[in-house]
Design a protein around this motif. Structure first.
Motif, short mmCIF file in Angstrom:
data_model
loop_
_atom_site.label_atom_id
_atom_site.label_comp_id
_atom_site.label_asym_id
_atom_site.label_seq_id
_atom_site.Cartn_x
_atom_site.Cartn_y
_atom_site.Cartn_z
N LYS A 286 -2.15 -6.86 8.94
CA LYS A 286 -2.74 -6.03 9.83
C LYS A 286 -1.94 -5.63 10.76
CE LYS A 286 -7.33 -4.70 11.01
NZ LYS A 286 -7.21 -3.48 10.73
N THR A 287 -1.83 -4.08 10.92
CA THR A 287 -1.09 -3.69 12.31
C THR A 287 -1.93 -3.44 13.45
OG1 THR A 287 -0.92 -1.53 11.32
CG2 THR A 287 1.14 -3.29 11.02
N GLU A 288 -1.43 -3.45 14.74
CA GLU A 288 -2.08 -2.96 15.79
C GLU A 288 -2.17 -1.72 16.11
OE1 GLU A 288 -2.62 -5.42 18.73
OE2 GLU A 288 -2.17 -6.78 17.11
N LYS A 289 -1.18 -1.00 15.22
CA LYS A 289 -1.22 0.51 15.57
C LYS A 289 -1.64 1.17 14.03
CE LYS A 289 2.39 3.64 16.84
NZ LYS A 289 3.81 3.79 17.13
N ASP A 290 -2.28 2.47 14.34
CA ASP A 290 -2.61 3.36 13.21
C ASP A 290 -1.50 4.32 13.11
OD1 ASP A 290 -5.09 2.03 12.45
OD2 ASP A 290 -6.25 3.25 14.10
N TYR A 291 -1.13 4.51 11.84
CA TYR A 291 -0.12 5.56 11.62
C TYR A 291 -0.81 6.98 10.80
CZ TYR A 291 2.95 1.92 13.05
OH TYR A 291 3.47 0.96 13.78
N ASP A 292 -0.15 7.99 11.42
CA ASP A 292 -0.43 9.34 10.65
C ASP A 292 0.18 9.42 9.27
OD1 ASP A 292 -1.90 11.69 10.56
OD2 ASP A 292 -0.18 12.82 11.60
N VAL A 293 -0.27 8.61 8.38
CA VAL A 293 0.27 8.64 6.97
C VAL A 293 -0.84 7.95 6.20
CG1 VAL A 293 2.10 7.57 5.56
CG2 VAL A 293 2.73 8.18 7.90
N PRO A 294 -1.01 8.73 5.01
CA PRO A 294 -2.18 7.88 4.03
C PRO A 294 -1.87 6.67 4.14
CG PRO A 294 -1.62 9.99 3.21
CD PRO A 294 -0.47 9.78 4.17
N THR A 295 -2.65 5.53 4.27
CA THR A 295 -2.55 4.21 4.22
C THR A 295 -3.09 3.48 2.89
OG1 THR A 295 -2.39 3.94 6.58
CG2 THR A 295 -2.79 2.01 5.44
N ILE A 296 -2.31 2.71 2.27
CA ILE A 296 -2.84 1.97 0.79
C ILE A 296 -3.04 0.60 1.09
CG2 ILE A 296 -2.42 1.70 -1.45
CD1 ILE A 296 -2.83 4.50 -0.70
N ASN A 297 -3.83 0.08 0.95
CA ASN A 297 -4.05 -1.58 0.92
C ASN A 297 -3.08 -2.51 0.28
OD1 ASN A 297 -4.90 -4.31 1.09
ND2 ASN A 297 -7.08 -3.72 0.47
N GLY A 298 -2.03 -2.98 0.93
CA GLY A 298 -0.99 -3.59 0.05
C GLY A 298 -1.59 -5.03 -0.18
N VAL A 299 -2.51 -5.70 0.32
CA VAL A 299 -3.09 -6.84 -0.16
C VAL A 299 -3.43 -6.97 -1.60
CG1 VAL A 299 -4.66 -8.87 0.53
CG2 VAL A 299 -3.46 -7.51 2.45
N ALA A 300 -4.00 -5.67 -1.95
CA ALA A 300 -4.45 -5.60 -3.19
C ALA A 300 -3.45 -5.83 -4.21
CB ALA A 300 -5.06 -4.16 -3.34
N PHE A 301 -2.17 -5.36 -4.01
CA PHE A 301 -0.93 -5.68 -4.82
C PHE A 301 -0.56 -7.04 -4.74
CE2 PHE A 301 -1.04 -1.18 -3.90
CZ PHE A 301 -0.98 -0.63 -5.07
N LEU A 302 -1.03 -7.98 -3.93
CA LEU A 302 -0.57 -9.40 -3.75
C LEU A 302 -1.60 -10.04 -4.60
CD1 LEU A 302 0.22 -10.16 0.04
CD2 LEU A 302 1.72 -10.30 -1.83
N THR A 303 -2.89 -9.62 -4.45
CA THR A 303 -3.77 -10.66 -5.00
C THR A 303 -4.37 -9.80 -6.43
OG1 THR A 303 -5.92 -9.40 -3.95
CG2 THR A 303 -5.03 -11.19 -2.64
N GLY A 304 -3.99 -8.73 -6.57
CA GLY A 304 -4.47 -8.00 -7.90
C GLY A 304 -5.82 -7.62 -7.63
N MET A 305 -6.62 -8.14 -6.62
CA MET A 305 -8.10 -7.69 -6.69
C MET A 305 -8.28 -6.18 -5.71
SD MET A 305 -9.81 -10.92 -5.03
CE MET A 305 -11.49 -10.33 -4.89
N GLY A 306 -8.78 -5.24 -6.47
CA GLY A 306 -8.60 -3.96 -6.21
C GLY A 306 -7.60 -3.07 -6.39
N GLN A 307 -6.40 -3.68 -7.08
CA GLN A 307 -5.08 -3.16 -7.44
C GLN A 307 -5.13 -1.69 -8.11
OE1 GLN A 307 -1.57 -5.43 -8.45
NE2 GLN A 307 -1.68 -4.20 -10.54
N GLU A 308 -6.03 -1.68 -9.15
CA GLU A 308 -6.01 -0.37 -9.81
C GLU A 308 -6.61 0.79 -8.94
OE1 GLU A 308 -5.06 0.73 -12.91
OE2 GLU A 308 -3.94 -1.27 -12.86
N ASP A 309 -7.59 0.36 -7.95
CA ASP A 309 -7.98 1.62 -7.18
C ASP A 309 -6.97 1.74 -6.13
OD1 ASP A 309 -10.47 1.28 -8.36
OD2 ASP A 309 -11.50 0.13 -7.14
N GLU A 310 -6.42 0.89 -5.44
CA GLU A 310 -5.37 1.52 -4.48
C GLU A 310 -4.05 2.24 -5.28
OE1 GLU A 310 -5.61 1.03 -1.38
OE2 GLU A 310 -7.63 0.40 -1.82
N LEU A 311 -3.83 1.60 -6.62
CA LEU A 311 -2.74 2.30 -7.38
C LEU A 311 -3.27 3.79 -7.58
CD1 LEU A 311 0.11 2.24 -8.60
CD2 LEU A 311 -1.12 1.38 -10.64
#
Length: 92
Positions: free
Chosen positions: A59-84
């Protein structure tokens, strides 16, 4: 020229590199070309220049003006297909 995707974790060493490699492999399986790079959170402002997507593993303090994809999904595999799917859409 490949579109740049930034994966960031606290230190920019183990976790973000692992997730970046996994994303690269998953994108290759879908014939999607991208330049997936690992970065440290402290270097994000610079790393995100020219990036089309940001994949935070922490989790970062700041929001960025770039589409953000949930990286934790790629660590855990949960929700990975949706984020991909979201990432592929951003890269299309």
């Amino acid at each position: 020229m490949s579109k740049k995707v930034i994966v960031a974790c606290g230190s920019g060493i183990a976790t973000s590199k692992m997730v970046a490699q996994k994303i690269t492999k998953l994108l290759e399986e879908r014939d999607v070309e991208a330049d997936v790079q690992a970065a440290e959170v402290k270097d994000l402002d610079e790393a995100l220049e020219g990036a089309v997507a940001y994949v935070p593993v922490v989790k970062t303090e700041k929001d960025y003006d770039v589409p953000t994809i949930n990286g934790v999904a790629f660590l855990t595999g949960m929700g990975q297909e949706d984020e991909l799917d979201r990432l592929v859409e951003v890269l299309s």
